[in-house]
Design a protein around this motif. Structure first.
Motif, mmCIF file in Angstrom:
data_model
loop_
_atom_site.group_PDB
_atom_site.id
_atom_site.type_symbol
_atom_site.label_atom_id
_atom_site.label_comp_id
_atom_site.label_asym_id
_atom_site.label_seq_id
_atom_site.Cartn_x
_atom_site.Cartn_y
_atom_site.Cartn_z
ATOM 1 N N ALA B 390 0.809 -1.229 0.000
ATOM 2 C CA ALA B 390 0.000 0.000 0.000
ATOM 3 C C ALA B 390 0.837 1.272 0.000
ATOM 4 O O ALA B 390 1.868 1.358 0.671
ATOM 5 N N GLY B 391 0.404 2.277 -0.754
ATOM 6 C CA GLY B 391 0.987 3.610 -0.661
ATOM 7 C C GLY B 391 2.039 3.895 -1.708
ATOM 8 O O GLY B 391 2.502 2.997 -2.417
ATOM 9 N N ASN B 392 2.440 5.153 -1.814
ATOM 10 C CA ASN B 392 3.409 5.495 -2.846
ATOM 11 C C ASN B 392 4.791 4.963 -2.482
ATOM 12 O O ASN B 392 5.125 4.781 -1.308
ATOM 13 N N ILE B 393 5.596 4.667 -3.484
ATOM 14 C CA ILE B 393 6.832 3.904 -3.257
ATOM 15 C C ILE B 393 7.833 4.693 -2.417
ATOM 16 O O ILE B 393 8.528 4.129 -1.576
ATOM 17 N N GLY B 394 7.874 6.022 -2.620
ATOM 18 C CA GLY B 394 8.797 6.841 -1.835
ATOM 19 C C GLY B 394 8.463 6.766 -0.356
ATOM 20 O O GLY B 394 9.343 6.606 0.478
ATOM 21 N N ARG B 395 7.180 6.842 -0.041
ATOM 22 C CA ARG B 395 6.766 6.771 1.351
ATOM 23 C C ARG B 395 7.060 5.389 1.941
ATOM 24 O O ARG B 395 7.446 5.256 3.091
ATOM 25 N N ARG B 396 6.890 4.362 1.116
ATOM 26 C CA ARG B 396 7.193 3.018 1.608
ATOM 27 C C ARG B 396 8.691 2.862 1.887
ATOM 28 O O ARG B 396 9.083 2.229 2.857
ATOM 29 N N TYR B 397 9.549 3.444 1.043
ATOM 30 C CA TYR B 397 10.997 3.431 1.323
ATOM 31 C C TYR B 397 11.276 4.119 2.653
ATOM 32 O O TYR B 397 12.043 3.627 3.479
ATOM 33 N N ARG B 398 10.654 5.303 2.871
ATOM 34 C CA ARG B 398 10.883 6.064 4.108
ATOM 35 C C ARG B 398 10.513 5.240 5.339
ATOM 36 O O ARG B 398 11.199 5.277 6.354
ATOM 37 N N ARG B 399 9.393 4.526 5.245
ATOM 38 C CA ARG B 399 8.958 3.726 6.395
ATOM 39 C C ARG B 399 9.967 2.616 6.707
ATOM 40 O O ARG B 399 10.162 2.258 7.863
ATOM 41 N N GLN B 400 10.599 2.063 5.667
ATOM 42 C CA GLN B 400 11.610 1.035 5.893
ATOM 43 C C GLN B 400 12.920 1.640 6.392
ATOM 44 O O GLN B 400 13.591 1.067 7.249
ATOM 45 N N ASP B 401 13.301 2.806 5.858
ATOM 46 C CA ASP B 401 14.501 3.495 6.333
ATOM 47 C C ASP B 401 14.412 3.736 7.838
ATOM 48 O O ASP B 401 15.370 3.540 8.581
ATOM 49 N N GLU B 402 13.250 4.156 8.267
ATOM 50 C CA GLU B 402 13.037 4.553 9.658
ATOM 51 C C GLU B 402 13.190 3.387 10.627
ATOM 52 O O GLU B 402 13.422 3.583 11.819
ATOM 53 N N ILE B 403 13.021 2.150 10.155
ATOM 54 C CA ILE B 403 13.165 0.999 11.048
ATOM 55 C C ILE B 403 14.414 0.184 10.715
ATOM 56 O O ILE B 403 14.638 -0.872 11.283
ATOM 57 N N GLY B 404 15.239 0.717 9.787
ATOM 58 C CA GLY B 404 16.551 0.113 9.564
ATOM 59 C C GLY B 404 16.590 -1.059 8.609
ATOM 60 O O GLY B 404 17.585 -1.805 8.585
ATOM 61 N N THR B 405 15.562 -1.250 7.791
ATOM 62 C CA THR B 405 15.562 -2.364 6.833
ATOM 63 C C THR B 405 16.642 -2.137 5.776
ATOM 64 O O THR B 405 16.569 -1.154 5.028
ATOM 65 N N PRO B 406 17.646 -3.013 5.682
ATOM 66 C CA PRO B 406 18.774 -2.719 4.802
ATOM 67 C C PRO B 406 18.456 -2.779 3.311
ATOM 68 O O PRO B 406 19.102 -2.091 2.528
ATOM 69 N N PHE B 407 17.469 -3.598 2.920
ATOM 70 C CA PHE B 407 17.191 -3.739 1.486
ATOM 71 C C PHE B 407 15.696 -3.661 1.176
ATOM 72 O O PHE B 407 14.882 -4.242 1.897
ATOM 73 N N CYS B 408 15.374 -2.950 0.106
ATOM 74 C CA CYS B 408 14.007 -2.962 -0.420
ATOM 75 C C CYS B 408 14.048 -3.585 -1.808
ATOM 76 O O CYS B 408 14.871 -3.210 -2.648
ATOM 77 N N VAL B 409 13.171 -4.544 -2.036
ATOM 78 C CA VAL B 409 13.102 -5.239 -3.321
ATOM 79 C C VAL B 409 11.818 -4.791 -4.009
ATOM 80 O O VAL B 409 10.726 -5.096 -3.542
ATOM 81 N N THR B 410 11.970 -4.045 -5.106
ATOM 82 C CA THR B 410 10.790 -3.492 -5.773
ATOM 83 C C THR B 410 10.473 -4.256 -7.056
ATOM 84 O O THR B 410 11.326 -4.427 -7.931
ATOM 85 N N TYR B 411 9.243 -4.710 -7.116
ATOM 86 C CA TYR B 411 8.746 -5.422 -8.294
ATOM 87 C C TYR B 411 7.934 -4.424 -9.112
ATOM 88 O O TYR B 411 6.929 -3.895 -8.638
ATOM 89 N N ASP B 412 8.381 -4.141 -10.344
ATOM 90 C CA ASP B 412 7.691 -3.117 -11.128
ATOM 91 C C ASP B 412 7.092 -3.694 -12.418
ATOM 92 O O ASP B 412 7.100 -4.911 -12.613
ATOM 93 N N PHE B 413 6.591 -2.811 -13.289
ATOM 94 C CA PHE B 413 5.884 -3.303 -14.469
ATOM 95 C C PHE B 413 6.807 -3.977 -15.491
ATOM 96 O O PHE B 413 6.357 -4.744 -16.326
ATOM 97 N N ASP B 414 8.119 -3.693 -15.413
ATOM 98 C CA ASP B 414 9.066 -4.391 -16.295
ATOM 99 C C ASP B 414 9.410 -5.795 -15.786
ATOM 100 O O ASP B 414 9.912 -6.627 -16.532
ATOM 101 N N SER B 415 9.211 -6.014 -14.474
ATOM 102 C CA SER B 415 9.697 -7.258 -13.860
ATOM 103 C C SER B 415 9.118 -8.497 -14.523
ATOM 104 O O SER B 415 9.804 -9.507 -14.688
ATOM 105 N N GLU B 416 7.846 -8.422 -14.888
ATOM 106 C CA GLU B 416 7.196 -9.569 -15.514
ATOM 107 C C GLU B 416 7.926 -9.937 -16.817
ATOM 108 O O GLU B 416 8.162 -11.103 -17.099
ATOM 109 N N GLN B 417 8.342 -8.898 -17.585
ATOM 110 C CA GLN B 417 9.024 -9.123 -18.853
ATOM 111 C C GLN B 417 10.471 -9.570 -18.660
ATOM 112 O O GLN B 417 10.892 -10.610 -19.153
#
Lengths: 451, 451
Positions: B390-417
């Motif tokens: 849920a939510g915009n990707i920038g905000r989701r990154y911020r929420r993970q930064d704030e709790i120290g998550t070292p990696f974010c794995v983003t699945y986008d519209f190219d990933s399927e291809q």
């Protein structure tokens, strides 16, 4: 707050085996009495070098399955001492006690319902009957006093169950983790009960460890979540290695149910001393949240997304005794065998996932210690690995069998030439010759698939 | 039993940052007051969903390095309640107390040596001076009562340190594990102290967790093993990520030493509230074993292999506060940054080895949830992985930064291809395009090398 059902299904054979297990546990360092050099303290146990590994393995399997692998369960680790109001709200202050009677003559104290089984009074020669007092409630919670205020300390209790802080922290955890109903909160931790009669080794002790999940659901979905979690938890115990002959579920009768409980199913293991509960699945309804809401004055309700109405969720609880399950694992694993050729061996057929030591690395001779130790060091980055250089190889195998080590890796005089070692499996005692570079993945596959 | 040194090196800036950290910890579910809905209980804290993962990660790193990776250290997990004689032998009953004075007028109680800092007495308008009593000893151990015997319960204590049961179990563990001097016994567990003034968030609390190693050595080798373990433990803290500017060792003066201690070096971390001890290395000599030998009447000596003489080994202790180290990790990791473009972000630069969540899997759109969730499920077999749709990707990154998550794995519209996902690193915010099949090993390498 339920009392375990006693059973009469006990014969001599299993109890003798139980004695041998208790002796093995002390001798090899699984579990032994706390403060042993001071004569012990009734109902308290210490886990030695092998026991702590077994227990940690069990706890982390539970955590992995109940918390880590799920989106809908959050972990918690709360303090053992909580605010005293917690235990008023929970009902423990009012009703977590046993009615006891004392004999005025011989000073013996027994539970009121066990008066008739107490035998003759040694202090009354004339009648030999006890002179019982009226029943008095005996508090099963351990008390302590907190604080240094001059006007007096705060009377507090050591928690008799870990779940209550899950209810008091419910709102905060839900908001912090942004969870919606249905979801759960889980924790592992120590709890204390002043059991009148601790017994059956670690089965009923005064300090013990629980792993509890409180899963919050809509009232209408209580029955289906109850079934779901019962199935899940039975699957967990089956995956540990308990089969049909030693595991059963038993629904409690209405008159056995604790005051907060609408339905309770016990998962029982067939111990050498009879069928006994190792885990309970409970439908607690909204009892706990409503009580803590009332006693704290805080609104613990949630909003129904579709109707926009506020409601207090109901709770399905799964509560497993870590010490009891460890004891079941040990009792289940314990086997005495006679091998071909007549030699006896004791073997703990533990699921490799809970075995304290995953592999023992054994050089056939002291001269081979160095290259063998390199293998041990490599494997130790991932697992608990034992390295043993002394004594004849058969005896070293026996020592590992006795503590449940699933694999022995033997480095022999050919290993230097062919770059291979012998991997011996504990139960079937079959041997595979494996390239040294493959040992890690060979063990990895077998250990990962064990649970 | 040592008292921490207070320091005046405090400026406003770090304390304001501390307030923000405390607020983040509550809001995101790291740590918050126990029994919060009842107004809390002074000196007791609960670890929420993220805090329990951080703490468990720290404990398992300690266990791995101190116990699992070594041949010469055995683990233990003993009960919190021990036989009362334990605390007589250890010296706690006699001397684990603080001298306190009470003001007869306003009832305030303070430590005798802090009388002069107590300010004016609010109840004595004429003089405004307090009317202090003579100093009285105030017991720092929490008491409880065990047992249901009619003739009275057993007075017991909650352990104020985990190490004493290592001494009382010394003989049994040594024999069960067939260890020879030098070797150690280690355990992690809860301890309790009735601190007069709990403060600095979780730094000084009444219920806390310790990880202690007692390493048994010949008397002649005390100095060299002391240096060895001091180096090892400093290395541990450096590997966690504490650099020179925030870590120091400080040898205690003779007059600071506890009665059982020949030498003590504190490892201190520079908290926002000043330099404070997070770990102590202690040369306890043979004090503990000799006392328990004397009080139990049991021979705890070992045989010198060369001279065949019996002797009591000396002990080098390393004792680290788990809660304090968690707090140091959080304080150290906490950063507020202004990004290019002016946006602010809060980021916890936690060592990935202790980060509560190792990776967040984020589908760019809800439509991509299903394939992204497959990746999350795969990674979750090994690590704690968060899935957030849920939510915009920038905000989701911020929420993970704030709790120290070292990696974010983003699945986008190219990933399927192209079968690839974007892996974003927390600190530098760099992005790598990785084949989905490679994500597990990509993360594995980076997480394994983190400690």
């Amino acid at each position: 707050m339920s009392h375990d059902v006693e059973t009469t299904e006990v014969d001599r054979q299993p109890l003798a085996r139980m004695d041998e297990l208790v002796s093995l546990c002390a001798r090899r360092g699984f579990v032994f009495p706390s403060s042993d050099i001071y004569g012990g303290i009734n109902g308290f146990w210490d886990y030695g070098p092998l026991g702590v590994e077994l227990k940690n393995n069990l706890k982390s399997l539970w955590w992995r399955r109940v918390v880590r692998e799920r989106d809908d369960v959050e972990g918690l680790d709360s303090s053992i001492v909580a605010h005293p109001r917690t235990w008023e709200a929970s009902g423990h202050v009012e009703s977590f006690s046993d009615p006891m009677v004392d004999c005025r003559a011989c000073k013996r104290r027994v539970r009121a319902d066990q008066r008739d089984d107490a035998g003759p009074c040694p202090s009354r020669e004339g009648t030999s009957e006890h002179d019982w007092t009226e029943p008095r409630d005996f508090d099963l919670m351990l008390r302590t006093q907190i604080g240094a205020a001059a006007e007096g300390a705060l009377e507090a209790h050591l928690r008799p169950e870990t779940c209550q802080s899950i209810f008091t922290d419910f709102k905060r955890v839900r908001e912090a983790a942004r969870q919606k109903i249905p979801f759960g909160i889980a924790q592992i931790g120590k709890a204390f009960r002043n059991e009148i009669n601790p017994r059956h080794f670690t089965f009923r002790s005064r300090e013990f460890e629980q792993a509890e999940l409180e899963f919050f659901v809509r009232d209408a979905e209580r029955a289906s979540w109850f079934e779901y979690w019962l199935d899940e938890r039975v699957r967990f115990h089956r995956d540990l290695g308990f089969g049909d002959e030693s595991l059963r579920v038993r629904e409690q009768d209405k008159d056995e149910l604790a005051h907060y409980c609408n339905k309770a199913v016990d998962i029982e293991y067939r111990f050498p001393f009879g069928w006994q509960e190792i885990e309970g699945i409970h439908d607690r309804g909204a009892w706990d949240l409503s009580r803590h809401s009332e006693f704290s004055g805080k609104d613990l309700s949630v909003t129904d997304e579709s109707t926009k109405e506020r409601y207090l969720p109901a709770v399905i609880e799964t509560s497993v005794g870590i010490d009891r399950t460890c004891l079941a694992l040990l009792a289940h694993a314990y086997h005495e065998e006679t091998l071909e050729g007549g030699e006896a061996r004791t073997v703990l057929r533990l699921n490799p996932a809970v075995a304290p030591i995953k592999a023992a690395v054994l050089p056939l001779s002291k001269k081979l210690a160095e290259p063998a130790e390199r293998i041990a060091r490599e494997l130790r980055r991932e697992w608990n690995v034992f390295f043993d250089v002394a004594g004849n190889i058969g005896r070293r195998y026996r020592r590992q069998d006795e503590i449940g080590t699933p694999f022995c890796v033997t480095y022999d005089f050919d290993s230097e030439q062919d770059g291979r070692v012998t991997v011996r499996e504990r139960d079937g005692m079959s041997q595979d010759r494996i390239a040294i570079a493959q040992v890690r993945s060979y063990l990895g596959e077998r250990l990962e698939s064990a649970f």
